[in-house]
Design an enzyme around this catalytic site. Sequence first.
Site, PDB file in Angstrom:
ATOM      1  CE1 TYR A   1       7.563   3.183  -1.997  1.00  0.00           C
ATOM      2  CE2 TYR A   1       8.378   1.065  -0.935  1.00  0.00           C
ATOM      3  CZ  TYR A   1       7.462   1.757  -1.298  1.00  0.00           C
ATOM      4  OH  TYR A   1       6.648   0.654  -1.097  1.00  0.00           O
TER       5      TYR A   1
ATOM      6  CG  ASP B   1       1.152   6.015   3.181  1.00  0.00           C
ATOM      7  OD1 ASP B   1       0.822   5.487   3.597  1.00  0.00           O
ATOM      8  OD2 ASP B   1       2.587   6.796   3.520  1.00  0.00           O
TER       9      ASP B   1
ATOM     10  NE  ARG C   1      -3.112  -2.143   2.942  1.00  0.00           N
ATOM     11  CZ  ARG C   1      -3.613  -2.416   3.855  1.00  0.00           C
ATOM     12  NH1 ARG C   1      -3.508  -2.045   4.825  1.00  0.00           N
ATOM     13  NH2 ARG C   1      -4.689  -4.190   4.363  1.00  0.00           N
TER      14      ARG C   1
ATOM     15  NE  ARG D   1       5.742  10.344   3.799  1.00  0.00           N
ATOM     16  CZ  ARG D   1       4.203  10.845   4.333  1.00  0.00           C
ATOM     17  NH1 ARG D   1       2.960   9.885   3.997  1.00  0.00           N
ATOM     18  NH2 ARG D   1       3.565  11.986   4.183  1.00  0.00           N
TER      19      ARG D   1
END
Length: 256
Positions: A111, A53, A51, A198
């Site tokens: 990422y 965000d 998932r 993050r």
Amino acid sequence: MANYRMTIQYDGTRYSGWQSQHATDATIQGKLETVLTRMTGQQVDVIGSGRTDAGVHAIGQVANFHLKQPRNTGELLDGLNRYLPEDIAVSSLTEVDERFHSRYQAVCKTYRYRIHTGEVPDVFARRYVYDYRIPLDVERMREAAGLLLGEHDFKSFCGNTRMKKSTVRTLYEIRVEEHESEIDLFFTGNGFLQNMVRILTGTLIEVGDGRREPGSMTDVLARRDRQAAGYTAPALGLALLSVEYEGDGQNTMEQA
């Protein structure tokens, strides 16, 4: 049942994340399921590798779905890209073994987080970079990143403070690349917790601008407390680049 694997790219700016929600239809999963259901005449459930965000982008998200009867992959790919919104695209679609599961069988994800460091904002990249105009010491960030590599309990870097499942993950690489007016952080690991990339980014930024010492990463990990780590960097700078699986290139039955 026929099983299909697809690679998806999307601009997450106007979406409430990947996962379907009852309160809104502005999700990536929801858009894909709506189009596939209309195309095939059956209820289609799309399973994502993970998932993302709200506001997070993807270049190489992977998902799979099942159909009762086999369909031509080229026609499925063409139909998806014809009817999906312009900020979502399917870059590849293949039929795979019925047992393939995009989430459970993923072994590695990468990422990228983009930080704009120039004095003048980049208007055309504003949706995809974090505009941070304070100078960052890249060498300090690299030193701190090295202490985060390997298998650790990353509870301090988890946005879900009530997480009951294991928060142990393995980071294989954190690469810090410096460009003329941008710093790019690449994170590769076997899995990531909610907001983990993050929070890692926010923590490394605090090291880069002098608020934290590189060596403090050891203590942050050991405390297993969200308050010990840095802030959560904004979603817009983050993109899922790729998801890898064992035997990639060997389980494809038909190439679109």
